[in-house]
Design a protein around this motif. Structure first.
Motif, PDB file in Angstrom:
ATOM      1  N   ARG A 133     -15.506  37.352 -17.848  1.00 58.51           N
ATOM      2  CA  ARG A 133     -16.259  38.519 -17.347  1.00 58.51           C
ATOM      3  C   ARG A 133     -17.530  38.000 -16.947  1.00 58.51           C
ATOM      4  NH1 ARG A 133     -16.490  44.402 -19.494  1.00 58.51           N
ATOM      5  NH2 ARG A 133     -17.551  45.306 -17.805  1.00 58.51           N
ATOM      6  N   GLU A 134     -18.153  37.327 -17.972  1.00 57.69           N
ATOM      7  CA  GLU A 134     -19.520  37.013 -17.947  1.00 57.69           C
ATOM      8  C   GLU A 134     -19.709  35.855 -16.761  1.00 57.69           C
ATOM      9  OE1 GLU A 134     -21.864  37.430 -22.240  1.00 57.69           O
ATOM     10  OE2 GLU A 134     -20.234  36.017 -21.999  1.00 57.69           O
ATOM     11  N   ARG A 135     -18.974  34.981 -16.747  1.00 58.86           N
ATOM     12  CA  ARG A 135     -18.916  33.860 -15.700  1.00 58.86           C
ATOM     13  C   ARG A 135     -18.910  34.453 -14.140  1.00 58.86           C
ATOM     14  NH1 ARG A 135     -13.991  30.546 -13.705  1.00 58.86           N
ATOM     15  NH2 ARG A 135     -13.671  32.486 -12.675  1.00 58.86           N
ATOM     16  N   ASP A 136     -17.783  35.682 -13.912  1.00 68.67           N
ATOM     17  CA  ASP A 136     -17.653  36.258 -12.622  1.00 68.67           C
ATOM     18  C   ASP A 136     -18.675  37.041 -12.239  1.00 68.67           C
ATOM     19  OD1 ASP A 136     -15.057  35.133 -12.567  1.00 68.67           O
ATOM     20  OD2 ASP A 136     -14.061  36.868 -13.298  1.00 68.67           O
ATOM     21  N   SER A 137     -19.432  37.601 -13.394  1.00 60.52           N
ATOM     22  CA  SER A 137     -20.680  38.614 -13.165  1.00 60.52           C
ATOM     23  C   SER A 137     -21.706  37.561 -12.549  1.00 60.52           C
ATOM     24  CB  SER A 137     -21.255  39.111 -14.449  1.00 60.52           C
ATOM     25  OG  SER A 137     -22.225  39.838 -14.167  1.00 60.52           O
ATOM     26  N   ALA A 138     -21.911  36.169 -13.134  1.00 53.08           N
ATOM     27  CA  ALA A 138     -23.155  35.318 -12.584  1.00 53.08           C
ATOM     28  C   ALA A 138     -22.549  34.856 -11.321  1.00 53.08           C
ATOM     29  CB  ALA A 138     -22.952  34.221 -13.612  1.00 53.08           C
ATOM     30  N   LEU A 139     -21.364  34.628 -11.036  1.00 54.97           N
ATOM     31  CA  LEU A 139     -21.165  34.235  -9.667  1.00 54.97           C
ATOM     32  C   LEU A 139     -21.171  35.257  -8.645  1.00 54.97           C
ATOM     33  CD1 LEU A 139     -19.398  32.053  -7.935  1.00 54.97           C
ATOM     34  CD2 LEU A 139     -17.689  33.085  -8.527  1.00 54.97           C
ATOM     35  N   SER A 140     -20.770  36.476  -8.980  1.00 54.23           N
ATOM     36  CA  SER A 140     -21.202  37.731  -7.784  1.00 54.23           C
ATOM     37  C   SER A 140     -22.748  37.636  -7.844  1.00 54.23           C
ATOM     38  CB  SER A 140     -20.631  38.995  -8.500  1.00 54.23           C
ATOM     39  OG  SER A 140     -19.216  38.598  -8.572  1.00 54.23           O
ATOM     40  N   SER A 141     -23.511  37.733  -8.609  1.00 51.78           N
ATOM     41  CA  SER A 141     -25.073  37.742  -8.373  1.00 51.78           C
ATOM     42  C   SER A 141     -25.331  36.582  -7.736  1.00 51.78           C
ATOM     43  CB  SER A 141     -25.732  37.849 -10.000  1.00 51.78           C
ATOM     44  OG  SER A 141     -25.297  38.659 -10.758  1.00 51.78           O
ATOM     45  N   LEU A 142     -24.849  35.320  -7.678  1.00 54.02           N
ATOM     46  CA  LEU A 142     -25.305  34.421  -6.692  1.00 54.02           C
ATOM     47  C   LEU A 142     -24.864  34.502  -5.299  1.00 54.02           C
ATOM     48  CD1 LEU A 142     -26.424  31.388  -6.320  1.00 54.02           C
ATOM     49  CD2 LEU A 142     -24.239  30.416  -6.842  1.00 54.02           C
ATOM     50  N   GLU A 143     -23.386  35.239  -5.118  1.00 49.37           N
ATOM     51  CA  GLU A 143     -23.130  35.317  -3.807  1.00 49.37           C
ATOM     52  C   GLU A 143     -24.109  36.485  -3.169  1.00 49.37           C
ATOM     53  OE1 GLU A 143     -19.282  36.141  -4.630  1.00 49.37           O
ATOM     54  OE2 GLU A 143     -18.563  34.073  -4.399  1.00 49.37           O
ATOM     55  N   LEU A 144     -24.378  37.492  -4.137  1.00 54.96           N
ATOM     56  CA  LEU A 144     -25.194  38.925  -3.480  1.00 54.96           C
ATOM     57  C   LEU A 144     -26.547  38.129  -3.069  1.00 54.96           C
ATOM     58  CD1 LEU A 144     -23.943  41.554  -5.915  1.00 54.96           C
ATOM     59  CD2 LEU A 144     -23.444  41.411  -3.639  1.00 54.96           C
ATOM     60  N   ALA A 145     -27.135  37.133  -3.765  1.00 53.73           N
ATOM     61  CA  ALA A 145     -28.303  36.820  -3.720  1.00 53.73           C
ATOM     62  C   ALA A 145     -28.282  36.130  -2.238  1.00 53.73           C
ATOM     63  CB  ALA A 145     -28.990  35.868  -4.665  1.00 53.73           C
TER      64      ALA A 145
END
Length: 388
Positions: A133-145
């Motif tokens: 879950r933490e990994r997916d959250s970090a990936l989503s933050s990168l994509e949103l940025a």
């Protein structure tokens, strides 16, 4: 005896006088002017009234809102494509571009931060130190940025485009009209500023009669198959003074329907105009070659009269005898009458003096000069009336 001799002498004198008077009353054959017919190829042309238009008429409009600072051309001036025409106050748009660039820089920084965070989280995930879950959250933050960066980049491009729109340029080459907005006016997007009319080439719009079906068909063939010599119908422009324009044009459009109000078909011819000598709005004539008659007989109009059988001419034979002959007429070409039937090449036709001539009368034919054989329409009408 003396009385009888005197009486007989008097009678003889009267007879001699009568005989002398009869000889003096005989008139010589009337002199007439004739032309010798020849067969030649004759072009049949038709003139159509039309009006000149620019090949393109473009409205110059504002694309952004702002104060119109300056007009950069003289009204009526011929401009080239991309020449500057108006300047709209650029300062608000320059500030908007500066703000958009700042937003893009912030978005770039957020992407870099999200990328670093993703690199760290992905290593920990590979070591089974953090949850999925933490990994997916970090990936989503990168994509949103990255998405924010793309949006900020688009806003920069939009702000730059609006700034460019403050310089209003000519979309085509042509002549400018009067300004529609004066300097200092607040213009809105879409506001009309001026018009430009392209002068090279020019279009001439005219109307074809309903019965000119052949010309309409050939023009449509040229439209559908390109402007090749096989299908293109050439045209000559006759200027208001009657002079022919030195450059040839061609018909590039005919409507596919007939106007029920006029019974005509709209058509258009296009002519090159590199020196801008043809002005839009002029009334002109378009001359079109309809067909060519091979080995046609052409005579002056004034040689033709009429009787109860129709059109007729007087033909003089080798003995100087005039014979009335009924003929069939074709079109009139440059004040010359085309004869489709009734004459052949080498015959002598009376062109002047036929008013006093009757069928079978002996005449004194004289060959007409080129000037005298042309004639005028009024003379033809007089001869026709007297012949009847």
């Amino acid at each position: 005896m003396t009385f009888l001799s005197a009486f007989l002498a008097a009678c003889g004198n009267e007879d001699n006088a009568g005989a002398q008077g009869g000889g003096a009353g005989e008139r010589p054959p009337p002199q007439v002017m004739v032309v010798t017919t020849e067969s030649e190829d004759t072009e049949i042309v038709q003139d159509y009234a039309g009006r000149v238009r620019g090949s393109r008429e473009v409205e110059v409009r504002a694309r952004v809102e702002g104060i119109l600072q300056k007009r950069l051309y003289d009204e009526g001036q011929i401009v080239e494509e991309n020449d500057a025409l108006f300047a709209i106050d650029p300062e608000p748009f320059a500030l908007s571009l500066q703000a958009a660039r700042a937003d893009r820089e912030r978005a770039e920084a957020e992407v870099q931060q999200a990328q670093r965070e993703w690199n760290r989280v992905s290593r920990l995930y590979n070591q089974n130190a953090i949850s999925e879950r933490e990994r997916d959250s970090a990936l989503s933050s990168l994509e949103l940025a990255k998405a924010s960066l793309a949006l900020a980049t688009a806003q920069v491009d939009q702000a730059r485009l609006k700034l460019d729109y403050t310089d209003v340029v000519a979309p085509i080459a042509g002549v400018t009209s009067l300004e529609a907005q004066s300097e200092g006016s607040l213009v809105e997007p879409g506001a009309l500023l001026s018009r430009i009319t392209q002068l090279d080439p020019v279009h001439v719009r005219f109307a074809l009669p309903e019965n000119d079906a052949g010309l309409q068909r050939q023009a449509r063939e040229a439209m559908s198959k390109g402007n090749g010599d096989k299908h293109r119908r050439d045209a000559t422009l006759i200027l208001p003074g009657g002079k022919s324009y030195e450059r040839k044009g061609h018909i590039d459009f005919t409507a596919s329907t007939i106007d029920p109000r006029t019974g005509t078909v709209s058509a258009r011819a296009i002519f090159p105009n590199p020196d801008n000598s043809i002005v839009p709005g002029q009334f002109v004539r378009v001359r079109i070659l309809l067909r060519t008659l091979e080995d046609a007989i052409v005579i002056p109009q004034k040689a033709v009269g009429e009787n109860n059988q129709g059109a007729r001419v007087f033909v003089v034979d080798g003995d100087g005898v005039a014979h009335a002959r009924t003929v069939e007429l074709g079109p009139i070409v440059e004040n010359q009458q085309v004869v489709t039937s009734g004459l052949k090449a080498g015959e002598k036709v009376i062109v002047d003096g036929q008013v006093s001539v009757q069928d079978g009368m002996t005449v004194n034919p004289q060959e007409a000069s080129n000037d005298s054989s042309g004639g005028q329409k009024a003379e033809q009408e007089d001869a026709s009336g007297e012949g009847n």
